[in-house]
Design an enzyme around this catalytic site. Sequence first.
Site, mmCIF file in Angstrom:
data_model
loop_
_atom_site.group_PDB
_atom_site.id
_atom_site.type_symbol
_atom_site.label_atom_id
_atom_site.label_comp_id
_atom_site.label_asym_id
_atom_site.label_seq_id
_atom_site.Cartn_x
_atom_site.Cartn_y
_atom_site.Cartn_z
ATOM 1 N N ASN A 97 0.740 -1.129 -0.015
ATOM 2 C CA ASN A 97 0.003 0.085 -0.072
ATOM 3 C C ASN A 97 0.847 1.153 -0.023
ATOM 4 O O ASN A 97 0.399 2.327 -0.268
ATOM 5 C CB ASN A 97 -1.072 -0.001 1.229
ATOM 6 N N TYR A 138 1.855 9.894 -11.250
ATOM 7 C CA TYR A 138 1.343 9.094 -10.512
ATOM 8 C C TYR A 138 0.380 8.079 -11.110
ATOM 9 O O TYR A 138 0.273 6.955 -10.991
ATOM 10 C CB TYR A 138 0.410 9.985 -9.621
ATOM 11 N N LYS A 171 0.577 3.886 -11.256
ATOM 12 C CA LYS A 171 -0.494 3.325 -10.425
ATOM 13 C C LYS A 171 -1.204 2.582 -11.414
ATOM 14 O O LYS A 171 -1.893 1.196 -11.033
ATOM 15 C CB LYS A 171 -1.399 4.152 -9.729
ATOM 16 N N THR A 216 -6.852 11.393 4.070
ATOM 17 C CA THR A 216 -5.558 11.179 4.484
ATOM 18 C C THR A 216 -4.491 12.254 4.208
ATOM 19 O O THR A 216 -4.818 13.055 3.588
ATOM 20 C CB THR A 216 -5.092 9.762 3.930
HETATM 21 N N1 LIG Z 1 -5.745 9.348 -0.127
HETATM 22 C C1 LIG Z 1 -6.282 9.083 -1.410
HETATM 23 O O1 LIG Z 1 -7.182 9.917 -1.813
HETATM 24 C C2 LIG Z 1 -5.732 8.238 -2.125
HETATM 25 C C3 LIG Z 1 -6.559 7.595 -3.419
HETATM 26 C C4 LIG Z 1 -6.132 6.594 -4.248
HETATM 27 C C5 LIG Z 1 -5.161 5.838 -3.747
HETATM 28 N N2 LIG Z 1 -4.500 6.235 -2.385
HETATM 29 C C6 LIG Z 1 -3.044 5.297 -2.382
HETATM 30 O O2 LIG Z 1 -3.251 4.920 -0.998
HETATM 31 C C7 LIG Z 1 -2.140 4.305 -0.719
HETATM 32 C C8 LIG Z 1 -1.827 4.931 0.865
HETATM 33 O O3 LIG Z 1 -1.845 6.419 0.891
HETATM 34 P P1 LIG Z 1 -2.767 7.335 2.091
HETATM 35 O O4 LIG Z 1 -3.853 8.052 1.270
HETATM 36 O O5 LIG Z 1 -2.952 6.432 3.099
HETATM 37 O O6 LIG Z 1 -1.429 8.507 2.343
HETATM 38 P P2 LIG Z 1 -0.333 8.588 3.635
HETATM 39 O O7 LIG Z 1 -1.070 8.622 4.816
HETATM 40 O O8 LIG Z 1 0.456 9.562 2.822
HETATM 41 O O9 LIG Z 1 0.150 7.241 3.289
HETATM 42 C C9 LIG Z 1 1.217 6.841 2.489
HETATM 43 C C10 LIG Z 1 2.281 5.948 3.155
HETATM 44 O O10 LIG Z 1 3.215 5.202 2.204
HETATM 45 C C11 LIG Z 1 4.450 5.323 2.945
HETATM 46 N N3 LIG Z 1 5.540 5.600 1.738
HETATM 47 C C12 LIG Z 1 5.744 6.610 1.064
HETATM 48 N N4 LIG Z 1 6.924 6.333 0.362
HETATM 49 C C13 LIG Z 1 7.502 5.343 0.841
HETATM 50 C C14 LIG Z 1 8.823 4.617 0.662
HETATM 51 N N5 LIG Z 1 9.538 5.240 -0.271
HETATM 52 N N6 LIG Z 1 8.955 3.636 1.443
HETATM 53 C C15 LIG Z 1 8.067 3.214 2.555
HETATM 54 N N7 LIG Z 1 7.030 3.684 2.611
HETATM 55 C C16 LIG Z 1 6.593 4.777 2.025
HETATM 56 C C17 LIG Z 1 4.343 6.506 4.084
HETATM 57 O O11 LIG Z 1 4.988 6.142 4.991
HETATM 58 P P3 LIG Z 1 6.618 6.871 5.407
HETATM 59 O O12 LIG Z 1 6.269 8.457 4.936
HETATM 60 O O13 LIG Z 1 6.663 6.758 6.810
HETATM 61 O O14 LIG Z 1 7.390 6.219 4.711
HETATM 62 C C18 LIG Z 1 2.933 6.216 4.371
HETATM 63 O O15 LIG Z 1 2.809 5.249 5.444
HETATM 64 C C19 LIG Z 1 -1.288 5.258 -1.434
HETATM 65 O O16 LIG Z 1 -0.519 4.205 -2.490
HETATM 66 C C20 LIG Z 1 -1.836 6.210 -2.304
HETATM 67 O O17 LIG Z 1 -1.507 6.377 -3.615
HETATM 68 C C21 LIG Z 1 -4.627 7.113 -1.577
#
Ligand SMILES: NC(=O)c1ccc[n+]([C@@H]2O[C@H](COP(=O)([O-])OP(=O)(O)OC[C@H]3O[C@@H](n4cnc5c(N)ncnc54)[C@H](OP(=O)(O)O)[C@@H]3O)[C@@H](O)[C@H]2O)c1
Length: 254
Positions: free
Chosen positions: A90, A157, A161, A192
Amino acid sequence: MNRLSNKVAIVTGASSGIGRVTAKLFAAEGAKVVVGARRQAELESLVAEIKAAGGDAVAVAGDVRSEDYHKALVAAAVQNYGKLDIAFNNAGTLGEAGPSTGVSEAGFSDALAINLTASFLAAKHQIAEMVKHGGGSVVFTSTFVGYSFAFPGVAAYAASKSGLIGLTQALAAEYGPQNVRVNAILPGAVDTDMYREMNDTSDKQAFITNLHALKRVAAPEELARSVLYLASDDASFVTGTATLVDGGASITRT
Ligand SMILES: NC(=O)c1ccc[n+]([C@@H]2O[C@H](COP(=O)([O-])OP(=O)(O)OC[C@H]3O[C@@H](n4cnc5c(N)ncnc54)[C@H](OP(=O)(O)O)[C@@H]3O)[C@@H](O)[C@H]2O)c1
């Protein structure tokens, strides 16, 4: 309760947002969970929360761009809990955004490295372990962006994705005979850190909210419940899918 009894899971991107809430739900449903991300302190506080609620988890901090990190996550599952049944890959980044004619090669490549290549490397090591114990379930976090919806300014992105959907199908076909299911979840907008960073004004938030038939964005818990379904035996005949959990954004034109 107990939909994941006797299961061992890895959750990446567990330091915040969708991953953090999903790790807690997995643990509440009986799974032993290895949680990963770069921010060690956030992972440790998550492990403490899970243990305080009666669950079991261990934190392994690292960067998903490193293949060794994926080996370490799988090793932690095996050493602490004996096997691996479930992986929720994720971790993700928006990457370099803005007009595509100005996006750097490094920025584009980094989005691919975190969102797509890392997911492949994760699955490579996870599936090798899963097949030793009769199979498992892999879930990737993709998005509706680049699948059923296009926005300007997010080429890296969208490309990285949507690549996850091809990866999902290829792995599902390849390892289905060994009882490994592979699915992608495609969230709409979820409240988030990433969402708030991307939509930092009330005008942007109103625009995004209005894209969804439900006229709101999701709470992370709503995604976690869908991931739980795909991870669990409730989805025992579900593999190779791109599962939209998007509040109807894909069918909305008003
Ligand atoms: N929020 C939305 O609207 C949305 C919509 C569609 C898809 N998504 C997807 O959902 C997933 C989770 O995102 P979220 O919305 O929950 O945002 P978030 O709270 O910013 O979470 C992102 C997570 O990814 C980790 N991460 C990022 N780069 C990393 C790296 N190089 N190595 C290890 N961990 C890494 C971050 O942890 P650290 O910073 O501690 O490393 C964090 O735990 C993502 O893949 C995102 O693209 C989100």
